[in-house]
Design an enzyme around this catalytic site. Sequence first.
Site, PDB file in Angstrom:
ATOM      1  N   HIS A  18      36.880  43.805  39.887  1.00 27.94           N
ATOM      2  CA  HIS A  18      35.562  43.505  40.484  1.00 27.94           C
ATOM      3  C   HIS A  18      34.465  44.347  39.828  1.00 27.94           C
ATOM      4  O   HIS A  18      34.094  45.399  40.358  1.00 27.94           O
ATOM      5  CB  HIS A  18      35.608  43.780  41.985  1.00 27.94           C
ATOM      6  CG  HIS A  18      36.430  42.789  42.736  1.00 27.94           C
ATOM      7  ND1 HIS A  18      35.913  41.609  43.219  1.00 27.94           N
ATOM      8  CD2 HIS A  18      37.744  42.787  43.037  1.00 27.94           C
ATOM      9  CE1 HIS A  18      36.872  40.924  43.808  1.00 27.94           C
ATOM     10  NE2 HIS A  18      37.994  41.614  43.713  1.00 27.94           N
ATOM     11  N   CYS A  55      38.300  37.987  39.679  1.00 22.57           N
ATOM     12  CA  CYS A  55      39.497  38.064  40.517  1.00 22.57           C
ATOM     13  C   CYS A  55      40.097  36.677  40.766  1.00 22.57           C
ATOM     14  O   CYS A  55      40.672  36.105  39.855  1.00 22.57           O
ATOM     15  CB  CYS A  55      39.192  38.823  41.803  1.00 22.57           C
ATOM     16  SG  CYS A  55      40.649  39.675  42.426  1.00 22.57           S
ATOM     17  N   GLU A 109      31.399  43.916  39.813  1.00 21.59           N
ATOM     18  CA  GLU A 109      30.176  43.988  40.637  1.00 21.59           C
ATOM     19  C   GLU A 109      30.126  45.260  41.475  1.00 21.59           C
ATOM     20  O   GLU A 109      29.046  45.721  41.856  1.00 21.59           O
ATOM     21  CB  GLU A 109      30.048  42.738  41.533  1.00 21.59           C
ATOM     22  CG  GLU A 109      31.004  42.636  42.720  1.00 21.59           C
ATOM     23  CD  GLU A 109      32.376  42.030  42.371  1.00 21.59           C
ATOM     24  OE1 GLU A 109      32.746  42.060  41.184  1.00 21.59           O
ATOM     25  OE2 GLU A 109      33.056  41.548  43.297  1.00 21.59           O
TER      26      GLU A 109
HETATM   27  N1  GLN Z   1      43.512  36.033  46.564  1.00 28.26           N
HETATM   28  C1  GLN Z   1      43.708  36.601  45.270  1.00 28.26           C
HETATM   29  C2  GLN Z   1      44.703  37.751  45.303  1.00 28.26           C
HETATM   30  O1  GLN Z   1      44.944  38.339  46.336  1.00 28.26           O
HETATM   31  C3  GLN Z   1      42.400  37.079  44.692  1.00 28.26           C
HETATM   32  C4  GLN Z   1      41.796  38.219  45.440  1.00 28.26           C
HETATM   33  C5  GLN Z   1      40.351  38.437  45.130  1.00 28.26           C
HETATM   34  O2  GLN Z   1      39.684  37.563  44.565  1.00 28.26           O
HETATM   35  N2  GLN Z   1      39.815  39.576  45.523  1.00 28.26           N
HETATM   36  O3  GLN Z   1      45.231  38.095  44.292  1.00 28.26           O
END
Ligand code: GLN
Length: 547
Positions: A519, A385, A521
């Site tokens: 994600h 992410c 995970e």
């Molecule tokens: N802050 C970034 C976004 O909102 C990444 C979010 C995250 O890593 N879950 O896109």
Amino acid sequence: MSDLNPKTKFIFITGGVVSSLGKGLASASLASILQSRGFKVRLRKLDPYLNVDPGTMSPFQHGEVFVTDDGTEADLDLGHYERFSGVSARKSDSITTGKIYQRVIDKERHGDYLGATIQVIPHVTNEIKEFIVSDLSDEDFVLCEIGGTVGDIEGQPYLEAIRQLAYDLGRERTMFLHLTLLPYIPTAGELKTKPTQHSVKKLQEYGIQPDMLLCRSQIPMPENERKKIALFCNIKEENVISALDVSNIYQVPLAYSHEGMDRAVCRHFNLPCPEADLSKWENIVNILKSPEGIVNIAVVGKYVKLLEAYKSLNEALNHGGIANKYKVKIKWIDAEELETNDPEDYLSDVSGILVPGGFGLRGTLGKMNAIKYAREHNIPFLGICLGMQLSVIEIMRNVLGVKNANTTEFDENCEAVVGLMTEWDKDGAKQIRHKDGDLGGTMRLGAYETILKEGSLAHKIYNSEKISERHRHRYEVNIKYKDQLKSAGMEIVGLSPDGGLPEIVEIPNHPWFIAVQFHPELKSKPFAPHPLFVDFVRASIEKSRLV
Ligand code: GLN
């Protein structure tokens, strides 16, 4: 309640004495051993706080926000539930007081209560009861965990609601399980039962007589203490179950089964108790007890002072280790430390580097220094992410010399390689957001599909062209930089089905460099480890052998 399957039984799990006793793990473990006897289970979490969901809470306060396939931001206990039971959690498995009140107030405004005065009992409690019995099919057991500790003001409507449900459904379809602590007092050399007695008394004040106690303790519970607790708390002796501390969470189902917890549950409900098949847990525990080796992997993050913030990540790395019969030793590194110090001092002893998701500017330069180090030293790298967004920014800045490359999350006037996403497609419907809109529940959330490029490393690892992974982000790498990134050696190898949103990047010239917008995970299980983690750990082990 009339459409409720008559065979479905409810187990309500409360906690007493102190918080952090591990109710989530206890619930998940009980569910898994009931499953091992052939029963169908569902797990639910009732959180007494006033937030609508934990999405807007700081990870430092509340730990990880778990995301379900259907896009609910939920308590991290839902992660335990999924990892132990393999049952995908849904929106209907997570409720908070905020959500309950929102529903009650919406109904009141709509005029649904026909002039009644709206009260905690019955309106709030009815809403809680409806939630508990909603969206079920043919489950044998629904395990409902009440967050917090008995005696909390916030928890009272929940206790009243489960008391009423036991009355409505009958005691033969419900069970109250209470988790308590038997503190060990070294000077007395004994476990103390008094806090448990008080906690049960407190429950009884709310009209709840627990049917089973699960007693956490550091040392084994002596038989006479079990007898004493049973007598004073009005509970059958065989229903006072010892939950001795174990060295690894995946030992818990085996420990509970060994203590006879699942048999006691069957007895309570007058059910035949088929033979348990615990082999999958035994396999996992055996690998964890005697791994073939240890591999060091660094996680460079912002929330490392509260590891609960990386719960699923920690577990997914462990799962990757289990699949490779290795122990993964995680070196948690505070990203800020890599901003002023030489990354070499922190990263020269690891064989894999992971930069996880996150929000906000703090520590991002340190994360980019870690990414640069992994890229230049051929160390296996997994970015998740924000970790993917920063991988792209890092290569734009340090390889292509675009010094003001950034995300609009941190700088509105930058070269916006990563930008705020205001429109995207979800199951054929357009999702629209506004820059100044609400923060709660408005990210790109839940399962979305990704199409993988044939011949890419990701394609090889997933062994599939189309995958589905869970998302939770507001910003997105801009596809228009595709060619520029390619000229720097980075390829976009995963895209949203409409081809507009980059989901995975790789560096083909690097032994193992993958960064993903989603994600992975969140979907890993000990007995079904996520392929990205399995291969990342495999590549890290390989790297460790080269050194
Ligand atoms: N802050 C970034 C976004 O909102 C990444 C979010 C995250 O890593 N879950 O896109």
